[in-house]
Design a protein around this motif. Structure first.
Motif, PDB file in Angstrom:
ATOM      1  N   GLN A 110       0.731  -1.143  -0.117  1.00  0.00           N
ATOM      2  CA  GLN A 110      -0.034  -0.020   0.002  1.00  0.00           C
ATOM      3  C   GLN A 110       0.981   1.262  -0.029  1.00  0.00           C
ATOM      4  OE1 GLN A 110      -2.681  -0.264   3.313  1.00  0.00           O
ATOM      5  NE2 GLN A 110      -4.004  -1.712   2.225  1.00  0.00           N
ATOM      6  N   ILE A 111       2.017   1.197   0.751  1.00  0.00           N
ATOM      7  CA  ILE A 111       2.746   2.218   0.679  1.00  0.00           C
ATOM      8  C   ILE A 111       3.508   2.500  -0.472  1.00  0.00           C
ATOM      9  CG2 ILE A 111       5.064   3.089   1.858  1.00  0.00           C
ATOM     10  CD1 ILE A 111       4.253   1.885   4.206  1.00  0.00           C
ATOM     11  N   CYS A 112       3.905   1.376  -1.023  1.00  0.00           N
ATOM     12  CA  CYS A 112       4.478   1.697  -2.407  1.00  0.00           C
ATOM     13  C   CYS A 112       3.681   2.053  -3.545  1.00  0.00           C
ATOM     14  CB  CYS A 112       5.162   0.260  -2.941  1.00  0.00           C
ATOM     15  SG  CYS A 112       5.769   0.056  -4.699  1.00  0.00           S
ATOM     16  N   ASP A 113       2.381   1.643  -3.589  1.00  0.00           N
ATOM     17  CA  ASP A 113       1.202   2.141  -4.630  1.00  0.00           C
ATOM     18  C   ASP A 113       0.993   3.772  -4.273  1.00  0.00           C
ATOM     19  OD1 ASP A 113       0.744  -0.513  -5.525  1.00  0.00           O
ATOM     20  OD2 ASP A 113      -0.807  -0.989  -4.498  1.00  0.00           O
ATOM     21  N   LEU A 114       0.791   4.034  -3.057  1.00  0.00           N
ATOM     22  CA  LEU A 114       0.677   5.515  -2.729  1.00  0.00           C
ATOM     23  C   LEU A 114       1.838   6.477  -3.194  1.00  0.00           C
ATOM     24  CD1 LEU A 114      -1.156   7.495  -1.132  1.00  0.00           C
ATOM     25  CD2 LEU A 114       0.046   6.995   0.649  1.00  0.00           C
ATOM     26  N   ASN A 115       3.310   5.870  -3.028  1.00  0.00           N
ATOM     27  CA  ASN A 115       4.451   6.576  -3.542  1.00  0.00           C
ATOM     28  C   ASN A 115       4.058   6.773  -5.048  1.00  0.00           C
ATOM     29  OD1 ASN A 115       5.207   7.234  -0.913  1.00  0.00           O
ATOM     30  ND2 ASN A 115       6.685   5.266  -1.135  1.00  0.00           N
ATOM     31  N   ASN A 116       3.761   5.628  -5.839  1.00  0.00           N
ATOM     32  CA  ASN A 116       3.573   5.539  -7.083  1.00  0.00           C
ATOM     33  C   ASN A 116       2.399   6.467  -7.640  1.00  0.00           C
ATOM     34  OD1 ASN A 116       5.695   3.838  -7.449  1.00  0.00           O
ATOM     35  ND2 ASN A 116       4.307   1.851  -7.752  1.00  0.00           N
ATOM     36  N   LEU A 117       1.385   6.585  -6.998  1.00  0.00           N
ATOM     37  CA  LEU A 117       0.331   7.523  -7.223  1.00  0.00           C
ATOM     38  C   LEU A 117       0.618   8.921  -7.142  1.00  0.00           C
ATOM     39  CD1 LEU A 117      -2.643   7.664  -8.056  1.00  0.00           C
ATOM     40  CD2 LEU A 117      -3.189   7.488  -5.456  1.00  0.00           C
ATOM     41  N   SER A 118       1.391   9.307  -6.055  1.00  0.00           N
ATOM     42  CA  SER A 118       1.860  10.722  -5.797  1.00  0.00           C
ATOM     43  C   SER A 118       2.848  11.056  -6.974  1.00  0.00           C
ATOM     44  CB  SER A 118       2.381  10.728  -4.341  1.00  0.00           C
ATOM     45  OG  SER A 118       3.731   9.783  -4.212  1.00  0.00           O
ATOM     46  N   ASP A 119       4.066  10.326  -7.160  1.00  0.00           N
ATOM     47  CA  ASP A 119       4.852  10.725  -8.265  1.00  0.00           C
ATOM     48  C   ASP A 119       3.962  10.891  -9.482  1.00  0.00           C
ATOM     49  OD1 ASP A 119       6.783  10.245  -6.590  1.00  0.00           O
ATOM     50  OD2 ASP A 119       7.407   8.283  -6.973  1.00  0.00           O
ATOM     51  N   ALA A 120       2.977   9.939  -9.823  1.00  0.00           N
ATOM     52  CA  ALA A 120       2.444  10.156 -10.837  1.00  0.00           C
ATOM     53  C   ALA A 120       1.586  11.249 -11.216  1.00  0.00           C
ATOM     54  CB  ALA A 120       1.529   9.080 -11.264  1.00  0.00           C
ATOM     55  N   LEU A 121       0.745  11.567  -9.726  1.00  0.00           N
ATOM     56  CA  LEU A 121      -0.017  13.086  -9.666  1.00  0.00           C
ATOM     57  C   LEU A 121       1.157  14.249  -9.884  1.00  0.00           C
ATOM     58  CD1 LEU A 121      -2.496  14.222  -9.386  1.00  0.00           C
ATOM     59  CD2 LEU A 121      -2.297  13.794  -6.918  1.00  0.00           C
TER      60      LEU A 121
END
Length: 170
Positions: A110-121
């Motif tokens: 979940q932390i990795c997914d959140l980091n990827n999402l914030s980087d994409a955003l």
């Protein structure tokens, strides 16, 4: 205060009263800081008398500087409560069990997914900002004799001239 305005103050008496008061405060402070004196914050304060009416109690309101308008039987438990309401306690217990139920692997995912999402955003925002700057350039600031003011306004409006603190200090 009225005596001070009229000039009818006897200054040796004022000085003597002030000295007495300062001595008593000093004695009180020493008495309260002794090791054998109980800690006042550990003592429980319970009201001996509660208001019978539902309207505000002017004496209590003045004593508490308007924080407690009345102290009645129905409001007293709220002021003295040290434990959470049962409903809030159940919600807190539910949240803590949900947190403990998630495995370490799922948490890292979940932390990795959140980091990827914030980087994409962040990338989407940056590309939108760049395309917006190309289409709508910032208006030129008026030339001013004070170059530092122009630099400051440029840094505030566009971020130009700002440096990050990521470099190592040696």
């Amino acid at each position: 205060m009225r005596k001070l305005e009229l000039g009818g103050v006897i200054w040796p008496d004022v000085n003597e009263n002030f000295t007495t008061l300062a001595g008593q405060l000093n004695f009180l402070q020493k008495a309260l800081t002794k090791e054998d004196t109980p800690q006042l914050q550990n003592l429980v304060l319970l009201p001996l008398l509660t208001s019978t009416g539902t309207g505000p109690d002017t004496t209590l309101e003045q004593l508490t500087e308007g924080r407690i308008p009345y102290l009645a039987q129905d409001s007293l438990p709220n002021y003295l409560r040290t434990k959470l309401d049962l409903e809030i306690e159940k919600k807190e217990h539910f949240v803590s069990t949900e947190v403990n139920r998630i495995s370490e692997h799922n948490l890292q995912q979940q932390i990795c997914d959140l980091n990827n999402l914030s980087d994409a955003l962040s990338e989407i925002i940056q590309t939108s900002r760049d395309s917006w700057d190309e289409v709508n350039p910032h208006p030129r600031l008026p030339e001013n004799e004070n170059k530092e003011l122009v630099k400051l306004m440029s840094a505030l409006e566009t971020g130009k001239g700002l440096r990050s603190n990521n470099r190592k200090r040696g």
